[in-house]
Design an enzyme around this catalytic site. Structure first.
Site, PDB file in Angstrom:
ATOM      1  N   ILE A 282       0.851  -1.191   0.000  1.00 37.45           N
ATOM      2  CA  ILE A 282       0.000   0.000   0.000  1.00 37.45           C
ATOM      3  C   ILE A 282       0.888   1.244   0.000  1.00 37.45           C
ATOM      4  CG2 ILE A 282      -1.785   1.267   1.254  1.00 37.45           C
ATOM      5  CD1 ILE A 282      -2.424  -1.473   2.619  1.00 37.45           C
ATOM      6  N   ASP A 326     -19.586  32.684 -19.597  1.00 35.13           N
ATOM      7  CA  ASP A 326     -20.504  33.811 -19.644  1.00 35.13           C
ATOM      8  C   ASP A 326     -19.922  34.855 -20.591  1.00 35.13           C
ATOM      9  OD1 ASP A 326     -22.743  35.367 -18.763  1.00 35.13           O
ATOM     10  OD2 ASP A 326     -21.357  36.542 -17.561  1.00 35.13           O
ATOM     11  N   ASP A 613     -19.480  35.586 -13.664  1.00 35.64           N
ATOM     12  CA  ASP A 613     -19.209  36.604 -12.650  1.00 35.64           C
ATOM     13  C   ASP A 613     -20.457  37.067 -11.900  1.00 35.64           C
ATOM     14  OD1 ASP A 613     -20.429  37.918 -14.709  1.00 35.64           O
ATOM     15  OD2 ASP A 613     -18.889  39.449 -14.994  1.00 35.64           O
ATOM     16  N   ASP A 617     -24.855  33.212 -12.462  1.00 35.75           N
ATOM     17  CA  ASP A 617     -23.922  32.143 -12.829  1.00 35.75           C
ATOM     18  C   ASP A 617     -23.689  31.148 -11.701  1.00 35.75           C
ATOM     19  OD1 ASP A 617     -23.394  33.231 -15.400  1.00 35.75           O
ATOM     20  OD2 ASP A 617     -22.055  34.696 -14.488  1.00 35.75           O
TER      21      ASP A 617
END
Length: 882
Positions: A282, A326, A613, A617
């Protein structure tokens, strides 16, 4: 649907008298019924509960199991190291999670503390939290809207709604409008005013129809509140890996112990060997290595203006193949700008990068009229007022025709304010001993009230042919998504009434303006497309405007690739998902549409990034695989909901961040494959020796020591390897792709088999030098010690050298640069020195049961140790594309 009802119907339904408002008693009763007008968030989690959440991971369980095992066999130092790794990982997770839970708090801060209401027949100022449905709210310019309102009265009212709808300019409001279509987009509801938007012009009155979580912004808060964060691709890979390794380690332990039981070996010795091998199998350093690599990546990204709030987001960004951006403020400059102007038969461009302009007589009059017929100001780069008027004043400034100078020479003596019905505004200014009217507005309205035109400095009659010419040029501008504004004037002898101003005017011309694209974005979009990333525009703006910007930037090729929110509503989720790849521009969309778009892309197996912004959004930023907020223009809400913030609001930074993310994932993959190759080598050497009833080539303490020097520094050094310069020439990684795709798994198996086989071979050589073989019985302890020393050196040194080949899965170490990662060179040197010290220093040699080697044997073990590196380089050369 309040926007589909008349003012009287709304007032009657809410049981309120417009002239009196609610009584104090009624307001108190409604406050008890509806609750305070503030947004609610999730109950805050305690730091301790956040900490416990970080421990709920299969890999962490395995590490905790390994800790218990190491304590059981008395290896307390290893136990402490593993525990520190677990705690460090959890603490980092808590810090990042705590920062990420700020979205709802930011939404709450946006609500307005004070508002004007009419109660008991008087206008009072109260805190917005006390507002209730039915309250009559007074609206004036500069005041935030405290709740969702159905407008009852409006006078030249304009409201800035960009944070909610994406509109780049204030929206004209008209209380008398009624919309029967229940699916009318938010941006088109001119008879409504929404919570946390800003009144920029005029005045009005509205009745509160929704408060708190029932408002449009409240619905956004609900979406953020309901969302459950999905695991990132990296977290999924590590979770799968942890489970696999955990079960593998348990299986190997059990199998070794069972075989040893049948072979009647010393069970206690076999138990310790099996446990040590399980710990070695491991890679307990993996969690820390990943955390360190991501943290260093975050530091590098902050230097290129990208602040990452959640560490795994760095890797997620590297696998993005859809960027939903956007428009307003992200792809564009978020300021209206005049780009063309027209006087009769004279169309000119106004380039953004030029400053020295001259104007003829007609152009000078056009600019003077526009500037004088504006209420905006612009001085020293600072502006106030309506963005459209600011653009006109800035235009004058660029021609050295300043607002301040004109106002000084031509005092305003009267005006007829802008009205949404007339679509005109007029001012009366002093002009020498007389007065001059300046009127601006929609060009068709200007032409309707004009009888003459200014052509080459002369006033001539306005003919129908001339009108057609003006309208033809204006239509061409409109088709290119420009907002057209006309201007006219007339001279009068004395001060006249406002209604007399807009008659018998002389048309001068018009301008075309737009919110222009950011200069650097076009190159960034081209680079993104070369890297196999599809940029998509999502905006609340109108279809033609959005499509024009998208075509200019190279996002879309035609109007056919654009779809509006209204058109999306006509499609079922399945139909929309099927057609999603046909579109590059989504216009006139609501917050719900944005989330639907992101989900549709994700349903197709894409890794989606959303940039934005505004408040509108925030849900899509949250639902996207990675949300990217703007640091300068972004609202607190968008920053709170995002995974990454761009401090320069620059789309180009996203592309650089993607490159960084790709390299970080590649480095983590190198470290994982290297660790598993090494661990596989250890398992093979021990398992084969037990299976064939040979002496065990490595003791438990040797396994743990060797695991320590190879699982730490070399793996971390691979994690900070310099980035591949060609990484952006490749397609984005398939999000379903495992760590072991593209031959990495085969490479790990080959490397592990070679390391394991060479360890056994070195053990055999050590025995054969003293006349024994692997099958010999009763081998003296000193002979076993010598042979185990050779195996001990080979398994450690071969792993250290092999790390060089792991730096790139296709390029040779010479192409990459043998010394381009000095951290790795240093890690190899330190590892070899530590191995040499353990063998040569007597008390350490005794503790680890090793013996000093002869020069001949050192030569043999070093030669053996170089073979995995050489073989891997040969495989690269043979499989490398021509």
């Amino acid at each position: 649907m309040w926007f589909s009802k008349s003012q009287d119907e709304v007032l009657r339904e809410l049981n309120v008298d417009l002239s009196v408002g609610l009584s104090s008693e009624e307001a108190k009763l409604r406050l008890e019924k509806y609750g305070q007008n503030k947004l609610k968030g999730k109950p805050k989690k305690s730091i301790f509960s956040l900490f416990l959440e970080q421990l709920q991971d299969m890999l962490i369980y395995v590490l905790l199991g390994a800790t218990a095992i190491t304590i059981a066999i008395g290896e307390y130092a290893d136990a402490i190291i593993i525990l520190l790794v677990v705690i460090l990982n959890a603490v980092i997770g808590v810090v990042q999670e705590y920062k990420a839970e700020k979205a709802i708090e930011a939404l709450q801060k946006m609500t307005t503390p004070k508002c004007l209401v009419r109660r008991d027949g008087e206008v009072k100022e109260i805190t917005s939290e006390e507002l209730v449905p039915g309250d009559i709210v007074i609206i004036d310019a500069g005041r935030y809207i405290p709740a969702d309102l159905r407008l009852i009265d409006s006078a030249n009212l304009q409201i800035e709604e960009s944070a909610l709808t994406g509109e780049s300019v204030p929206v004209n409001k008209n209380a008398n409008d009624i919309y029967e279509d229940p699916k009318t987009p938010i941006g088109d509801r001119s008879n409504m005013a929404f919570m946390s938007t800003l009144a920029t012009y005029g005045r009005g009155e509205g009745v509160v129809v929704s408060t708190a979580m029932e408002t449009e912004i409240g619905k956004i808060a609900k979406i953020l509140d309901e969302d459950d964060d999905e695991m990132t691709p990296l977290q999924k890979r590590l979770d799968e890996l942890g489970r696999t390794l955990g079960f593998l380690a348990i299986g190997v332990c059990a199998l070794i112990f069972v075989i040893a039981l049948f072979q009647k070996r010393d069970l206690f010795e076999m138990f310790l060997t099996a446990i040590s091998l399980a710990v070695a199998a491991i890679p307990e350093g993996l969690a820390a290595i990943v955390a360190i690599v991501l943290a260093l990546g975050v530091t590098r990204m902050s230097k290129i203006n990208a602040i990452v709030k959640k560490l795994p987001a760095v890797e997620t960004l590297g696998s993005v193949n859809i960027i939903c951006s956007d428009k307003t403020g992200t792809l564009t400059q978020n300021k209206m700008t005049v780009v063309k102007y027209y006087t009769f038969n004279n169309l000119k461009d106004l380039p953004a990068n030029e400053t020295n302009f001259s104007a003829n007589e007609d152009e000078t009059q056009l600019i003077k009229s526009f500037v004088l017929c504006s209420d905006a100001t612009y001085e020293n780069g600072q502006s106030t007022g309506d963005p459209t008027e600011v653009a006109l004043v800035v235009m004058g400034d660029r021609f050295k025709i300043t607002k301040k100078e004109l106002n000084g020479k031509h005092k305003r003596a009267g005006e007829n304010p802008f009205d949404s019905d007339r679509k005109l505004m007029s001012t009366l200014n002093v002009e020498g001993s007389k007065y001059r009217v300046h009127t601006k507005g929609a060009i068709d309205n200007i032409l309707n009230i004009s009888t003459k035109a200014l052509v080459d400095g002369k006033i001539v009659p306005l003919t129908e042919d001339m009108k057609a010419k003006y309208l033809e040029v204006a239509e061409e501008m409109s088709n290119n998504a420009l907002r057209v504004l006309g201007v006219a004037f007339k001279d009068v002898d004395s001060i006249i009434e406002p209604e007399e101003m807009e008659k018998d005017l002389t048309v001068i011309g018009f301008v075309g303006m737009i919110d222009p694209p950011r200069i650097e974005v076009k190159d960034s979009i081209r680079e993104a497309k070369q890297a196999g990333i599809t940029p998509v525009m999502i905006t609340g703006d109108h279809r033609n405007t959005a499509a024009a910007i998208a075509k200019e930037l190279g996002i879309a090729e035609s109007l056919d690739q654009c779809i509006t929110g209204a058109e999306i509503d006509k499609l079922t989720d399945e139909e929309f998902s099927e057609k999603i790849n046909n579109y590059r521009v989504f216009a006139r969309v609501s917050p719900e549409h944005k989330v639907k778009i992101v989900r549709a892309f994700k349903a197709k197996g894409n890794i989606v990034s959303m940039t934005g912004d505004g408040v509108n959004d925030a849900p899509s930023l949250k639902y996207a695989d990675i949300g990217v907020a703007m640091g300068i223009t972004g609202t607190d809400v968008s920053k709170g909901a995002s995974d990454m913030i761009l401090t320069d609001d620059n789309f180009t930074t996203i592309v650089h961040a993607i490159e960084e993310g790709r390299n970080i994932y590649a480095n983590i993959k190198k470290a994982v494959v290297f660790l598993l190759s090494c661990n596989l080598g250890e398992i093979i050497s021990i398992f084969a020796s037990i299976l064939f009833y040979w002496p065990v080539p490595l003791l438990p303490t040797q396994i743990l020591w060797m695991n320590l020097i190879t699982d730490s520094l070399p793996a971390i050094s691979l994690g900070v390897d310099p980035g591949d310069k060609d990484v952006m020439k490749k397609k984005p990684r398939d999000p379903k792709q495992s760590f072991f795709a593209e031959g990495a798994g085969t490479r790990a198996i080959i490397g592990g088999c070679l390391i394991g086989a060479l360890t056994l071979l070195a053990f055999y050589f050590g025995l054969s030098e003293h006349g024994y073989s692997l099958g010999s019985k009763n081998i003296p302890e000193d002979v076993l010690t010598y042979a185990r020393t050779m195996a001990f050196v080979v398994i450690a040194a071969s792993q250290l050298f092999y790390s060089l080949s792991m730096r790139n899965f296709t390029k040779s170490i010479f192409k990459v640069g043998l010394f381009s990662n000095m951290y790795l060179i240093g890690a190899i040197i330190v590892g070899l020195l530590l191995q040499f010290v353990v063998i040569t220093v007597p008390f350490l040699a005794s503790a680890f049961s090793v013996h000093n080697l002869s020069i001949r044997d050192w030569t043999i073990v070093i030669a053996f140790s170089l073979i995995p590196l050489i073989v891997n380089e040969i495989i690269k050369a043979l499989t490398r594309p021509a």
